[in-house]
Write a protein that holds these residues in place. Structure first.
Motif, mmCIF file in Angstrom:
data_model
loop_
_atom_site.group_PDB
_atom_site.id
_atom_site.type_symbol
_atom_site.label_atom_id
_atom_site.label_comp_id
_atom_site.label_asym_id
_atom_site.label_seq_id
_atom_site.Cartn_x
_atom_site.Cartn_y
_atom_site.Cartn_z
ATOM 1 N N MET A 183 -45.604 -41.032 -64.405
ATOM 2 C CA MET A 183 -44.905 -42.115 -63.409
ATOM 3 C C MET A 183 -43.082 -41.878 -63.519
ATOM 4 O O MET A 183 -43.074 -42.135 -64.901
ATOM 5 N N ASP A 243 -43.841 -52.188 -59.689
ATOM 6 C CA ASP A 243 -45.248 -51.001 -60.610
ATOM 7 C C ASP A 243 -45.971 -51.383 -61.247
ATOM 8 O O ASP A 243 -46.942 -50.987 -61.975
ATOM 9 N N LEU A 282 -39.632 -45.710 -62.298
ATOM 10 C CA LEU A 282 -40.703 -46.431 -62.299
ATOM 11 C C LEU A 282 -39.602 -48.094 -61.938
ATOM 12 O O LEU A 282 -38.484 -48.558 -62.002
#
Length: 117
Positions: free
Chosen positions: A82, A89, A85
């Motif tokens: 990921m 999130d 971010l």
């Protein structure tokens, strides 16, 4: 059967995390794997999927271009990288194993991801 997620934590906006989900107790390579997330006040939502045979990936719109799902069948592990971010999130992230052939679904216990400055 076990699915054990790890790699969650607190990260600043714009940062990165790599989640891992270690599987055991079933034939990992034959199962489609996916990541889901559940934020307070929201329904659990699908983030990304990767098929067993073939490793074909698919992403929710919110994850497209920022998240990457991958798997290592030799290690029985699925990952979620990921990047970039955002506070939105923030959620508990779960991995799931699915097989239509075996008629089975398995879930992990989840790992908390918090994006905050």
């Amino acid at each position: 059967v076990q699915l054990v997620e790890s790699g969650g934590g607190l990260v600043q906006p714009g940062g990165s995390l790599r989640l891992s989900c270690a599987a055991s107790g079933f034939t990992f390579s034959e199962y489609d794997m996916s990541w889901h997330r559940h934020a307070p006040g929201n329904v659990r939502e699908l983030v990304a999927t990767i098929t067993g045979p073939g490793g074909v990936t698919n992403y929710a719109d919110a994850a497209l271009g920022r998240f990457t799902i991958s798997r290592d069948n030799a290690k029985n592990t699925v990952y979620l990288q990921m990047n970039s971010l955002k506070p939105e999130d923030t959620a508990v992230y779960y991995c799931k194993a699915h097989s239509s052939w075996y008629g089975a679904d398995y879930w992990g216990q989840g790992t908390q991801v918090t994006v905050s400055s």
